[in-house]
Enzyme design. Structure first.
Site, PDB file in Angstrom:
ATOM      1  N   GLU A   1      76.287  59.811  89.167  1.00 31.89           N
ATOM      2  CA  GLU A   1      77.488  59.156  89.669  1.00 31.89           C
ATOM      3  C   GLU A   1      77.288  59.048  91.174  1.00 31.89           C
ATOM      4  O   GLU A   1      77.048  60.062  91.831  1.00 31.89           O
ATOM      5  CB  GLU A   1      78.698  60.027  89.345  1.00 31.89           C
ATOM      6  CG  GLU A   1      80.008  59.349  89.545  1.00 31.89           C
ATOM      7  CD  GLU A   1      81.193  60.260  89.183  1.00 31.89           C
ATOM      8  OE1 GLU A   1      82.278  59.988  89.686  1.00 31.89           O
ATOM      9  OE2 GLU A   1      81.000  61.229  88.424  1.00 31.89           O
TER      10      GLU A   1
ATOM     11  N   ARG B   1      73.039  73.746  82.672  1.00 30.75           N
ATOM     12  CA  ARG B   1      72.979  73.331  84.074  1.00 30.75           C
ATOM     13  C   ARG B   1      72.043  74.260  84.835  1.00 30.75           C
ATOM     14  O   ARG B   1      71.956  75.443  84.548  1.00 30.75           O
ATOM     15  CB  ARG B   1      74.352  73.464  84.740  1.00 30.75           C
ATOM     16  CG  ARG B   1      75.393  72.527  84.235  1.00 30.75           C
ATOM     17  CD  ARG B   1      76.680  72.741  85.000  1.00 30.75           C
ATOM     18  NE  ARG B   1      76.673  72.010  86.241  1.00 30.75           N
ATOM     19  CZ  ARG B   1      76.900  70.702  86.317  1.00 30.75           C
ATOM     20  NH1 ARG B   1      77.139  70.002  85.239  1.00 30.75           N
ATOM     21  NH2 ARG B   1      76.890  70.092  87.480  1.00 30.75           N
TER      22      ARG B   1
ATOM     23  N   LYS C   1      78.723  68.883  93.580  1.00 29.75           N
ATOM     24  CA  LYS C   1      78.943  67.932  94.669  1.00 29.75           C
ATOM     25  C   LYS C   1      80.290  68.169  95.328  1.00 29.75           C
ATOM     26  O   LYS C   1      80.428  68.028  96.536  1.00 29.75           O
ATOM     27  CB  LYS C   1      78.876  66.502  94.115  1.00 29.75           C
ATOM     28  CG  LYS C   1      77.464  65.966  94.030  1.00 29.75           C
ATOM     29  CD  LYS C   1      77.459  64.549  93.511  1.00 29.75           C
ATOM     30  CE  LYS C   1      77.420  64.560  91.999  1.00 29.75           C
ATOM     31  NZ  LYS C   1      77.312  63.228  91.410  1.00 29.75           N
TER      32      LYS C   1
HETATM   33  P1  ATP Z   1      78.317  67.663  90.079  1.00 17.78           P
HETATM   34  O1  ATP Z   1      79.168  68.593  89.307  1.00 17.78           O
HETATM   35  O2  ATP Z   1      77.466  68.339  91.087  1.00 17.78           O
HETATM   36  O3  ATP Z   1      79.062  66.494  90.628  1.00 17.78           O
HETATM   37  P2  ATP Z   1      77.553  65.955  88.002  1.00 17.78           P
HETATM   38  O4  ATP Z   1      77.038  66.378  86.694  1.00 17.78           O
HETATM   39  O5  ATP Z   1      78.933  65.459  88.066  1.00 17.78           O
HETATM   40  O6  ATP Z   1      77.286  67.114  89.027  1.00 17.78           O
HETATM   41  P3  ATP Z   1      76.221  63.469  88.075  1.00 17.78           P
HETATM   42  O7  ATP Z   1      75.879  62.613  89.219  1.00 17.78           O
HETATM   43  O8  ATP Z   1      77.267  62.993  87.144  1.00 17.78           O
HETATM   44  O9  ATP Z   1      76.618  64.882  88.642  1.00 17.78           O
HETATM   45  O10 ATP Z   1      74.909  63.884  87.282  1.00 17.78           O
HETATM   46  C1  ATP Z   1      73.783  63.086  87.074  1.00 17.78           C
HETATM   47  C2  ATP Z   1      72.890  63.772  86.083  1.00 17.78           C
HETATM   48  O11 ATP Z   1      72.414  64.995  86.646  1.00 17.78           O
HETATM   49  C3  ATP Z   1      73.629  64.125  84.824  1.00 17.78           C
HETATM   50  O12 ATP Z   1      72.818  63.810  83.708  1.00 17.78           O
HETATM   51  C4  ATP Z   1      73.861  65.591  84.924  1.00 17.78           C
HETATM   52  O13 ATP Z   1      73.861  66.197  83.671  1.00 17.78           O
HETATM   53  C5  ATP Z   1      72.678  66.066  85.761  1.00 17.78           C
HETATM   54  N1  ATP Z   1      73.028  67.265  86.516  1.00 17.78           N
HETATM   55  C6  ATP Z   1      73.978  67.397  87.462  1.00 17.78           C
HETATM   56  N2  ATP Z   1      74.069  68.661  87.900  1.00 17.78           N
HETATM   57  C7  ATP Z   1      73.121  69.363  87.230  1.00 17.78           C
HETATM   58  C8  ATP Z   1      72.704  70.725  87.223  1.00 17.78           C
HETATM   59  N3  ATP Z   1      73.272  71.639  88.010  1.00 17.78           N
HETATM   60  N4  ATP Z   1      71.700  71.081  86.388  1.00 17.78           N
HETATM   61  C9  ATP Z   1      71.124  70.171  85.594  1.00 17.78           C
HETATM   62  N5  ATP Z   1      71.466  68.879  85.542  1.00 17.78           N
HETATM   63  C10 ATP Z   1      72.459  68.470  86.343  1.00 17.78           C
HETATM   64 MG    MG Z   2      80.102  63.977  87.893  1.00 13.01          MG
END
Ligand code: ATP
Ligand code: MG
Length: 553
Positions: free
Chosen positions: A33, A257, A267
């Site tokens: 995102e 994660r 984030k």
């Molecule tokens: P955040 O909570 O930091 O915003 P998010 O999952 O909302 O993380 P996205 O940009 O939606 O962030 O994630 C993009 C991809 O990265 C997704 O497939 C997500 O599953 C993966 N991802 C994000 N954070 C992690 C993590 N800590 N470990 C493994 N994969 C992750």
């Molecule tokens: Mg997200």
């Protein structure tokens, strides 16, 4: 030969799928995102998704998951692309979920026609209250049994902007008593009169995650849609939409994660650190973001190595920051150019030295068999580190003390003859003599010394600032401590030494080149450097000093 690594659970699934002919080749995607910079958790997901198609063939798409109009910014899109490339991966297609808005809209109409979706006029409180609880069935909305025609009309009105935000939603018609709460008539569309970074003001209805992600996967023929564990309960809905729409059968798989010790990895939390000025920005070298790692001097190879070593798990865990630092050291030891830099100078004068314009030859990297040598000017007046001299040394002190001998790296053996102090008793200079026949590479002196010190010629020294970083948090898992994660910020995570003294070759330092300052650690030039002032970041210490401290306690 390298030990054969056992397959992780995703590799097993993929090998079976390829063997059974379920898929002829695999397609994965990395779906960020664009609402922030990528962090170490994303790096794990990138290495995993791109790594699988590298290993098994097929390809990986980069898909910006930009279905929420209010949070996305174009700035983040660029930084995400830079980071993925820097990590060493190339995507097949650059795609945007928002490009599917039209297709998703038609999918929604298809579901309405099938009697699988309806427009609900209830407000969000009512919808929440009617949802029930995990132990109690929900109740049907009074709008649930609208006719297909009425639903089609209302959905079109939603799209046409006839309602305000929150006045209507489109819901899937599944089962309000379903044991999985997410299956109790989940929302598919909401009204949001907001400007979107790509589609502008074209849309005022936006699909929810659950109605966008799986369908986007299917449109792209993603075979293995890999996400993190919190989406396990969503899988049933993911499959339901695909089945009802009868579209390409993508499948969702979940892994834990990636968390990293002594930092936070969401984030939202990282944004707080930036906005509240606990750090200087997303790429502050103390942040766990990929751009910060890069600025700090970590290498992409080290990060990939780390992801490889940690592997993937099905249960939440916290990976050790020390292991990441270990991977960084392993890589830097092989590639970093060696330089001599004195942080806290003590002047020594070689009283018997009369040579002029002498250069000594020092190897650029002893780990690199093709590595070269550089000439370092040697002279009568040199700096060594204050801490390398003790007037009354303890036993087994192999550095310099009155009457003691050491080798100056790449140069001569010297002996400390006299200690000069100022009025306050502070040591300001050492008078030493050098042994002319002890020159490195041509040593006929037969003198054995145990200590080798780095040094810099006073007259030739160049100055720089160095920034030393420590972990950003004092607690191993600040998000899981009592109170607010920010209570655990390490206030001493940045130490600036405004002037250090380096050998002249330091002047040629370039961005992205890595250096080992002998006996001091690994360093890289910071982007804040200017023509007038060089600034170096300490990437990592030479040894895991922290682990040693723990042992001492
Ligand atoms: P955040 O909570 O930091 O915003 P998010 O999952 O909302 O993380 P996205 O940009 O939606 O962030 O994630 C993009 C991809 O990265 C997704 O497939 C997500 O599953 C993966 N991802 C994000 N954070 C992690 C993590 N800590 N470990 C493994 N994969 C992750
Ligand atoms: Mg997200």
């Amino acid at each position: 030969m390298a030990e054969e690594k056992s397959l992780n659970f995703l590799e097993e699934i993929i090998e079976n799928d390829l063997k059974s002919g379920r898929y002829r080749s695999i397609v994965t995607r990395f779906p960020p995102e664009p609402n922030g910079y990528l962090h170490m958790g994303h790096a794990t997901s990138i290495c995993l998704n791109f790594g699988l198609t590298k290993k098994y063939g097929g390809y990986t798409n980069l898909r910006f998951d930009d279905t929420n109009p209010t949070t996305e910014e174009t700035e983040f899109v660029q930084s995400i692309k830079d980071d993925v490339r820097w990590l060493g991966f190339e995507w097949k297609n650059e795609l945007y979920a928002s490009d599917y808005f039209e297709e998703l809209y038609l999918f929604a109409i298809k579901l309405i026609r099938k009697g699988c979706a309806y427009v609900d006029d209830s407000d969000s409180e009512t919808i929440a209250a009617e949802k029930g609880t995990p132990t109690q069935a929900g109740v049907n909305s009074k709008f649930r049994d609208r006719s297909v025609e009425e639903n089609l009309q209302l959905f079109e009105d939603m799209k046409a902007g006839k309602f305000k935000d929150g006045e209507r939603v489109l819901r899937a018609k599944i089962d309000m008593a379903h044991p999985n709460m997410l299956m109790r008539d989940p929302l598919m569309y909401r009204i949001k009169h907001a400007h979107h970074h790509r589609t502008g003001d074209k849309w005022c209805i936006y699909p929810m995650y659950d109605f966008a992600h799986g369908q986007s996967d299917s449109i792209e023929h993603i075979t293995h849609s890999i996400c993190t564990l919190e989406f396990v309960p969503h899988r049933e809905l993911y499959d339901w939409f695909i089945e009802q729409l009868d579209i390409f059968p993508s499948h969702q798989y979940e892994f834990a994660r990636r968390n990293l010790s002594y930092t936070v990895m969401s984030k939202r939390k990282l944004l707080q650190l930036v906005n509240e000025k606990h750090v200087e920005g997303w790429d502050d070298p103390r942040m766990p973001t990929i751009s910060a790692f890069r600025r700090r001097g970590y290498t992409a190879a080290a990060i990939r190595d780390f992801c490889d070593r940690v592997g993937i798990a099905k249960r939440e865990n916290v990976a050790d920051l020390s292991l990441l630092e270990f991977c960084v050291r392993e890589d830097l030891n092989k590639i970093a150019l060696r330089r001599m830099v004195v942080f806290d100078p003590l002047k020594i004068v070689l009283t018997n030295y009369t040579n002029e314009n002498e250069l000594v030859s020092v190897e650029d990297n002893p780990e690199d068999t093709n590595g070269g040598f550089r000439d370092v000017p040697f002279s009568k007046e040199l700096y060594i580190e204050q801490e390398d001299f003790i007037e009354n040394p303890p036993k087994k002190f192999f550095r310099l003390f009155p009457g003691g001998m050491v080798r100056l790296k790449g140069a001569y053996i010297i002996k400390c003859d006299e200690v000069i102090k100022d009025d306050t008793g502070k040591i300001i200079q050492l008078n030493c003599s050098y042994i002319p026949e002890s020159k490195s590479g041509n040593d006929t002196s037969n003198i054995k010394v145990k200590g080798t010190l780095h040094w810099v010629s006073v007259e030739h020294a160049v100055t720089a600032e160095v920034r030393l970083y420590d972990r950003l948090f004092k607690a191993e898992d600040p998000s899981n401590e009592e109170g607010n994660f920010k209570d655990y910020i390490n206030e001493d995570s940045l130490q600036i030494i405004s002037t250090v003294y380096g050998e002249p070759a330091l002047k040629n330092a370039v961005a992205e080149e890595r250096y080992q300052f002998l006996r001091k650690g690994y360093f890289t030039l910071d982007k804040d450097s200017s023509e007038e002032k060089m600034i170096f970041n300490r990437t990592v210490t030479l040894k895991d000093t922290w682990a040693r401290e723990v042992k001492k306690v």
